[in-house]
Design a protein around this motif. Structure first.
Motif, PDB file in Angstrom:
ATOM      1  N   THR A 209     -11.045  -0.905   6.710  1.00 43.07           N
ATOM      2  CA  THR A 209     -10.245  -1.944   6.026  1.00 43.07           C
ATOM      3  C   THR A 209     -10.923  -3.224   6.223  1.00 43.07           C
ATOM      4  OG1 THR A 209      -8.167  -0.607   6.372  1.00 43.07           O
ATOM      5  CG2 THR A 209      -8.142  -3.368   5.942  1.00 43.07           C
ATOM      6  N   VAL A 210     -11.028  -4.029   5.078  1.00 45.57           N
ATOM      7  CA  VAL A 210     -11.594  -5.448   4.966  1.00 45.57           C
ATOM      8  C   VAL A 210     -10.614  -6.393   4.266  1.00 45.57           C
ATOM      9  CG1 VAL A 210     -13.542  -6.691   3.943  1.00 45.57           C
ATOM     10  CG2 VAL A 210     -14.052  -4.306   4.423  1.00 45.57           C
ATOM     11  N   GLY A 211     -10.717  -7.749   5.013  1.00 44.41           N
ATOM     12  CA  GLY A 211      -9.913  -8.429   4.290  1.00 44.41           C
ATOM     13  C   GLY A 211     -10.679  -9.667   4.313  1.00 44.41           C
TER      14      GLY A 211
ATOM     15  N   SER B   6      -7.167 -13.315  -2.544  1.00 37.84           N
ATOM     16  CA  SER B   6      -7.549 -12.517  -1.603  1.00 37.84           C
ATOM     17  C   SER B   6      -8.169 -11.171  -1.879  1.00 37.84           C
ATOM     18  CB  SER B   6      -6.354 -12.494  -0.645  1.00 37.84           C
ATOM     19  OG  SER B   6      -5.388 -11.693  -1.188  1.00 37.84           O
ATOM     20  N   TYR B   7      -8.828 -10.858  -0.919  1.00 37.17           N
ATOM     21  CA  TYR B   7      -9.639  -9.278  -0.989  1.00 37.17           C
ATOM     22  C   TYR B   7      -9.137  -8.466  -0.079  1.00 37.17           C
ATOM     23  CZ  TYR B   7     -13.181  -5.626  -1.337  1.00 37.17           C
ATOM     24  OH  TYR B   7     -13.797  -4.346  -1.325  1.00 37.17           O
ATOM     25  N   VAL B   8      -8.480  -7.743  -0.068  1.00 37.05           N
ATOM     26  CA  VAL B   8      -7.933  -6.661   0.945  1.00 37.05           C
ATOM     27  C   VAL B   8      -7.925  -5.333   0.279  1.00 37.05           C
ATOM     28  CG1 VAL B   8      -5.741  -5.904   2.358  1.00 37.05           C
ATOM     29  CG2 VAL B   8      -6.387  -8.375   1.924  1.00 37.05           C
ATOM     30  N   ARG B   9      -8.706  -4.487   1.004  1.00 34.77           N
ATOM     31  CA  ARG B   9      -8.984  -3.080   0.631  1.00 34.77           C
ATOM     32  C   ARG B   9      -9.289  -2.172   1.861  1.00 34.77           C
ATOM     33  NH1 ARG B   9      -9.008  -5.686  -3.935  1.00 34.77           N
ATOM     34  NH2 ARG B   9     -10.458  -5.309  -5.683  1.00 34.77           N
ATOM     35  N   SER B  10      -8.659  -1.022   1.610  1.00 37.12           N
ATOM     36  CA  SER B  10      -9.004   0.148   2.667  1.00 37.12           C
ATOM     37  C   SER B  10      -9.662   1.166   1.894  1.00 37.12           C
ATOM     38  CB  SER B  10      -7.762   0.660   3.063  1.00 37.12           C
ATOM     39  OG  SER B  10      -7.230  -0.353   3.930  1.00 37.12           O
ATOM     40  N   PHE B  11     -10.752   1.769   2.617  1.00 35.05           N
ATOM     41  CA  PHE B  11     -11.456   2.809   1.959  1.00 35.05           C
ATOM     42  C   PHE B  11     -11.502   3.934   3.141  1.00 35.05           C
ATOM     43  CE2 PHE B  11     -13.117  -1.170   0.831  1.00 35.05           C
ATOM     44  CZ  PHE B  11     -13.400  -1.046  -0.519  1.00 35.05           C
ATOM     45  N   GLY B  12     -11.583   5.243   2.544  1.00 37.38           N
ATOM     46  CA  GLY B  12     -11.953   6.455   3.380  1.00 37.38           C
ATOM     47  C   GLY B  12     -10.553   6.851   4.224  1.00 37.38           C
ATOM     48  N   VAL B  13     -10.930   7.636   5.144  1.00 35.72           N
ATOM     49  CA  VAL B  13      -9.741   8.154   5.878  1.00 35.72           C
ATOM     50  C   VAL B  13      -9.331   7.508   7.259  1.00 35.72           C
ATOM     51  CG1 VAL B  13      -9.965  10.325   4.500  1.00 35.72           C
ATOM     52  CG2 VAL B  13     -11.281   9.845   6.904  1.00 35.72           C
TER      53      VAL B  13
ATOM     54  N   ALA C 213     -17.895  10.757  -0.472  1.00 31.93           N
ATOM     55  CA  ALA C 213     -17.809   9.191  -1.057  1.00 31.93           C
ATOM     56  C   ALA C 213     -16.437   8.869  -1.155  1.00 31.93           C
ATOM     57  CB  ALA C 213     -18.200   8.847  -2.489  1.00 31.93           C
ATOM     58  N   PRO C 214     -16.024   7.716  -0.003  1.00 34.50           N
ATOM     59  CA  PRO C 214     -14.773   7.228   0.031  1.00 34.50           C
ATOM     60  C   PRO C 214     -14.014   6.741  -1.083  1.00 34.50           C
ATOM     61  CG  PRO C 214     -16.459   6.442   1.574  1.00 34.50           C
ATOM     62  CD  PRO C 214     -17.152   6.897   0.304  1.00 34.50           C
ATOM     63  N   ILE C 215     -12.722   6.719  -0.974  1.00 31.12           N
ATOM     64  CA  ILE C 215     -11.690   6.345  -2.260  1.00 31.12           C
ATOM     65  C   ILE C 215     -11.024   5.075  -1.967  1.00 31.12           C
ATOM     66  CG2 ILE C 215      -9.477   6.852  -3.418  1.00 31.12           C
ATOM     67  CD1 ILE C 215     -10.450   9.876  -2.699  1.00 31.12           C
ATOM     68  N   ALA C 216     -11.172   4.060  -2.489  1.00 34.65           N
ATOM     69  CA  ALA C 216     -10.555   2.728  -2.269  1.00 34.65           C
ATOM     70  C   ALA C 216      -9.179   2.728  -2.467  1.00 34.65           C
ATOM     71  CB  ALA C 216     -11.196   1.705  -3.166  1.00 34.65           C
ATOM     72  N   ALA C 217      -8.287   1.950  -1.505  1.00 40.20           N
ATOM     73  CA  ALA C 217      -7.120   1.734  -1.678  1.00 40.20           C
ATOM     74  C   ALA C 217      -6.812   0.499  -2.675  1.00 40.20           C
ATOM     75  CB  ALA C 217      -6.058   1.505  -0.466  1.00 40.20           C
ATOM     76  N   GLY C 218      -5.585   0.476  -3.155  1.00 45.12           N
ATOM     77  CA  GLY C 218      -5.440  -0.795  -4.056  1.00 45.12           C
ATOM     78  C   GLY C 218      -5.499  -1.997  -3.356  1.00 45.12           C
ATOM     79  N   PRO C 219      -5.771  -3.295  -3.867  1.00 45.09           N
ATOM     80  CA  PRO C 219      -5.603  -4.467  -2.890  1.00 45.09           C
ATOM     81  C   PRO C 219      -4.394  -4.832  -2.704  1.00 45.09           C
ATOM     82  CG  PRO C 219      -5.896  -4.872  -5.303  1.00 45.09           C
ATOM     83  CD  PRO C 219      -5.874  -3.385  -5.288  1.00 45.09           C
ATOM     84  N   ALA C 220      -4.180  -5.414  -1.474  1.00 41.62           N
ATOM     85  CA  ALA C 220      -2.884  -5.840  -1.060  1.00 41.62           C
ATOM     86  C   ALA C 220      -3.198  -7.376  -0.811  1.00 41.62           C
ATOM     87  CB  ALA C 220      -2.403  -5.225   0.302  1.00 41.62           C
ATOM     88  N   GLY C 221      -2.224  -8.243  -0.940  1.00 39.07           N
ATOM     89  CA  GLY C 221      -2.535  -9.690  -1.380  1.00 39.07           C
ATOM     90  C   GLY C 221      -2.071 -10.394  -0.099  1.00 39.07           C
ATOM     91  N   ALA C 222      -2.476 -11.515   0.207  1.00 38.19           N
ATOM     92  CA  ALA C 222      -1.975 -12.358   1.649  1.00 38.19           C
ATOM     93  C   ALA C 222      -2.290 -13.683   1.295  1.00 38.19           C
ATOM     94  CB  ALA C 222      -2.636 -11.914   2.812  1.00 38.19           C
ATOM     95  N   ALA C 223      -1.284 -14.391   1.860  1.00 36.77           N
ATOM     96  CA  ALA C 223      -1.087 -15.870   1.756  1.00 36.77           C
ATOM     97  C   ALA C 223      -2.400 -16.422   2.403  1.00 36.77           C
ATOM     98  CB  ALA C 223      -0.045 -16.578   2.181  1.00 36.77           C
ATOM     99  N   PRO C 224      -3.279 -17.251   1.648  1.00 35.31           N
ATOM    100  CA  PRO C 224      -4.292 -17.953   2.411  1.00 35.31           C
ATOM    101  C   PRO C 224      -3.864 -19.263   3.186  1.00 35.31           C
ATOM    102  CG  PRO C 224      -4.102 -18.893   0.112  1.00 35.31           C
ATOM    103  CD  PRO C 224      -3.003 -17.675   0.496  1.00 35.31           C
ATOM    104  N   PHE C 225      -4.600 -19.557   4.187  1.00 30.43           N
ATOM    105  CA  PHE C 225      -4.469 -20.700   5.147  1.00 30.43           C
ATOM    106  C   PHE C 225      -5.080 -21.840   4.558  1.00 30.43           C
ATOM    107  CE2 PHE C 225      -3.979 -17.245   8.148  1.00 30.43           C
ATOM    108  CZ  PHE C 225      -2.809 -17.737   8.958  1.00 30.43           C
ATOM    109  N   ALA C 226      -4.369 -22.786   4.893  1.00 30.30           N
ATOM    110  CA  ALA C 226      -5.153 -24.143   4.492  1.00 30.30           C
ATOM    111  C   ALA C 226      -6.442 -24.280   4.974  1.00 30.30           C
ATOM    112  CB  ALA C 226      -4.172 -25.326   4.930  1.00 30.30           C
ATOM    113  N   PRO C 227      -7.305 -25.144   4.440  1.00 32.39           N
ATOM    114  CA  PRO C 227      -8.782 -25.143   4.869  1.00 32.39           C
ATOM    115  C   PRO C 227      -8.765 -25.810   6.496  1.00 32.39           C
ATOM    116  CG  PRO C 227      -8.601 -26.261   2.693  1.00 32.39           C
ATOM    117  CD  PRO C 227      -7.237 -25.689   3.174  1.00 32.39           C
TER     118      PRO C 227
END
Length: 416
Positions: free
Chosen positions: A83-85, A93-100, A23-37
């Motif tokens: 990695t998911v963003g 924002s939701y930015v996470r990396s999991f596993g190796v 079972a993978p280990i999640a990295a801490g979130p990393a933020g990013a500026a969102p785009f305008a709609p």
């Protein structure tokens, strides 16, 4: 034909007719500026239209559910690293990396790693073509034979039909001889003409425009058109006219098997003997205009709304308004409800973008225009889970949580 040969077609968004790149280990979130709609689509999208209520707020509970779901998919599908963003204007924002990133050393997956993006390359190649159309250097309804000699039926197949995957040309990466050559020496370099030769020894499968058939051959031809009409190497044109104006400094079109550091290792079973291999140093020249490019999470965060709207992040037009409108006409490709393919771009239940797959890597970069939501997922395996690409399994699990009215549910047919 060996099953693995057919799998090299992958990167097809709509694998439905008969014809994909690979079972993978999640990295801490990393933020990013969102785009305008971004503005809603105005042309022929078969997916349901989105409203602001269609995307759930990124609350701590939603983020927790996403963590659990991603880990579950990784466990059942045996995915080494992901990695998911997810970005929506006005939301965290939701930015996470999991596993190796590397099974041999245990090095963790991280948001800043370079990844091979396979058929997402098609969105850049077709964008280059559309820019040349805007400049009067090509026309979408020109026959390919006007630009490239020796194409079977080339006097009847148009550039538009190539970009829409409706040419009828055989997919070179399904040819058994190609598969044998690639797996015998994964580091060899292929030229575009060599790739086309694998296709052209097969008969044209149906009259141009008759139906959808995902074929990498189409993009090799369009890449040659871009080079001829621009007078530049395809990678140079894309860098100067697309990547640089978009501020995408960590995306590249490699000349060979070079792979910037840091990058994830990529795990595949698309080998001569069916065993697992690390494909990080395989030469992606066999994908060229259809699948050779490399990028990062943050650059793909930039690209998703850029390609969906036709505008660079600073508001300048990347593609003319009329041309972009044509691009986003996404005719249905099969009996799959709510899915269609336009000019090098897809619409699956309202999500606009493309996926990518080649040995060792998969990616998904999509944008929900009416809410401005972008989803990017990067994986370091292309091994199927129960007949589905792992990026599709992951995309479906994520969108069931964040956009239950717009679920990325793209079945993979092994014959198409």
């Amino acid at each position: 034909m060996p099953q693995s040969s057919a799998r090299l077609r992958r990167g097809a968004v709509i694998a439905v007719a008969a014809g994909t790149l690979l079972a993978p280990i999640a990295a801490g979130p990393a933020g990013a500026a969102p785009f305008a709609p971004s503005a809603g689509l105005t042309a022929g999208s078969p997916g349901p239209s989105a409203t602001a209520a269609d995307v759930r707020a990124m609350t701590p509970e939603v983020a927790r559910r996403l963590d659990v779901s991603v880990r579950r998919v990784m466990h059942v599908a045996n995915i080494p690293g992901v990695t998911v963003g997810i970005w929506t204007p006005g939301q965290p924002s939701y930015v996470r990396s999991f596993g190796v990133a590397d099974r041999s050393t245990g090095r963790k997956m991280a948001p800043d790693l370079y990844m091979r993006i396979g058929s997402e390359t098609k969105t850049f190649t077709v964008t280059a073509l559309l820019q040349l159309v805007d400049r009067g250097k090509a026309r979408l309804d020109d026959p390919i034979g006007r630009y490239v000699d020796g194409v079977p039926g080339g006097n009847r197949i148009t550039l538009r039909q190539l970009a829409e995957m409706r040419s009828g040309l055989f997919n070179y990466s399904e040819d058994p001889g190609f598969f044998k050559a690639l797996t015998a020496d994964p580091q060899r370099s292929f030229t575009p003409r060599q790739l086309l030769a694998y296709s052209f020894k097969h008969p044209v499968m149906f009259p141009p425009g008759a139906k959808f058939f995902y074929s990498n051959t189409n993009l090799i031809l369009l890449g040659l058109v871009v080079e001829k009409q621009s007078g530049q190497h395809l990678g140079d044109y894309i860098k100067r006219n697309i990547l640089d104006p978009a501020g995408m400094r960590h995306t590249l079109f490699p000349a060979g098997n070079e792979f910037p550091a840091p990058h994830a290792q990529g795990y595949t079973e698309q080998t001569a003997n069916g065993g697992q291999a690390d494909a990080a140093d395989w030469n992606p020249s066999w994908g060229w205009a259809a699948g050779a490019m490399i990028s990062t999470l943050e650059d793909l965060h930039t690209w998703a709304p850029t390609v969906a709207t036709g505008r660079f992040p600073d508001g300048r037009r990347m593609v003319g308004a009329a041309t972009q409108k044509q691009r986003l006409i996404t005719p249905a490709t099969s009996s799959i409800t709510g899915a269609g393919y336009g000019l090098g771009i897809f619409d699956v239940q309202g999500w606009i973008g493309h996926n990518g797959s080649l040995p060792g890597y998969e990616s998904l970069t999509v944008h929900l225009p009416s809410t401005g939501t972008t989803l990017v997922a990067l994986l370091n395996t292309d091994t199927d889970y129960r007949g589905q690409e792992p990026s599709t399994v992951l995309g479906e699990a994520i969108t069931k949580i964040i956009s239950p009215q717009h679920v990325y549910d793209l079945p993979l047919s092994r014959t198409g």
